[in-house]
Design an enzyme around this catalytic site. Structure first.
Site, PDB file in Angstrom:
ATOM      1  N   SER A  55     -20.899  -4.877 -52.197  1.00  0.00           N
ATOM      2  CA  SER A  55     -20.440  -4.768 -50.811  1.00  0.00           C
ATOM      3  C   SER A  55     -21.026  -5.828 -49.883  1.00  0.00           C
ATOM      4  O   SER A  55     -20.513  -6.020 -48.781  1.00  0.00           O
ATOM      5  CB  SER A  55     -20.767  -3.378 -50.256  1.00  0.00           C
ATOM      6  N   LYS A 107     -26.537  -3.149 -45.374  1.00  0.00           N
ATOM      7  CA  LYS A 107     -25.404  -3.737 -44.657  1.00  0.00           C
ATOM      8  C   LYS A 107     -25.930  -4.692 -43.588  1.00  0.00           C
ATOM      9  O   LYS A 107     -27.122  -4.781 -43.333  1.00  0.00           O
ATOM     10  CB  LYS A 107     -24.564  -2.644 -43.973  1.00  0.00           C
TER      11      LYS A 107
END
Length: 242
Positions: free
Chosen positions: A58, A128
């Site tokens: 991701s 993230k």
């Protein structure tokens, strides 16, 4: 004659001066040294740096699957909060990882992870990039660009071939980040279940600042991937901060 023999023998023995301590053999000191090393490693892991394993793609191409990153845990102790553009590790804020299989770590992995000599095994953490902080308005329309406080971001870190915004319903949004929260997104935009896809949870997809473990500062392993993780210049553009 006996007195001379006794004196000669005494000279050869050369007794240690009174009060001198005899040095312990290394094999006796080794367990103590190992214990001190483990305590130091635990303290470093708790207050300074901790290693984390990247489990998914991701954050490609910034981070690859199975990369090990070192996370700065010291700065938050001085009151600093995550800022735009930083790559952060945070605890699962609301079952974002629900349904994903977690590989059970071995006893050795648990022990080494506990003291910080290996990435923490089996823990529910995500990594993230911070896009919006408290008070920011983050917006995606069409394929992008992604905007923060009305300023379009130039994002060279986005995975090659991806668009800055996704055209699915969750990928089209305009949100304002409340106090004590963060809006986070993965660099692999079309392969990241980030804030966009959790807008229906109790926190509207936002990550509480209190759930942030720290900022990822270095890719430490494997050696060919070694790199620092600086904040991209796009987050320094004039007028971005409100």
């Amino acid at each position: 004659m006996s007195d001379l023999a006794t004196e000669a023998r005494s000279d050869r023995e050369d007794p240690e001066p009174e009060g001198t301590k005899r040095r312990r053999p290394f094999w006796v000191e080794l367990p103590m040294l190992a214990g001190i090393a483990l305590v130091l490693a635990f303290l470093i892991k708790t207050f300074l740096l901790q290693a984390f394993l990247i489990p998914s793609g991701s954050m490609q191409n910034t981070l690859q699957v199975d990369d090990r990153v070192l996370v700065d845990k010291l700065t938050p102790w001085f009151g600093a909060e995550p800022d735009r553009g930083e790559v952060v590790v945070f605890r699962d804020p609301g079952d974002w990882l629900a349904g994903r299989p977690v590989k059970e770590p071995t006893s050795l992995q648990k022990a080494l992870g506990f003291v910080g000599l290996m990435p923490a095994a089996g823990e529910q953490h995500l990594i993230k990039r911070v896009i919006g902080v408290a008070g920011d308005t983050v917006e995606c329309k069409g394929e992008g660009p992604l905007k923060v406080n009305g300023k379009p971001l130039t994002e060279p870190y986005v995975f090659q071939g991806n668009t800055a915004c996704s055209t699915d319903p969750e990928g089209q949004f305009k949100v304002t980040v409340p106090a004590g929260r963060l809006w986070v997104m993965g660099d692999h935009r079309q392969a990241s279940q980030d804030s966009r896809y959790h807008q229906n949870d109790a926190r509207d997809g936002m990550v509480p600042v209190s759930d942030v473990v720290g900022r990822a500062v270095v890719i430490a392993w494997p050696i060919p991937h070694w790199s620092t993780l600086p904040v991209p210049d796009t987050f320094d553009q004039p007028g971005l901060a409100h």
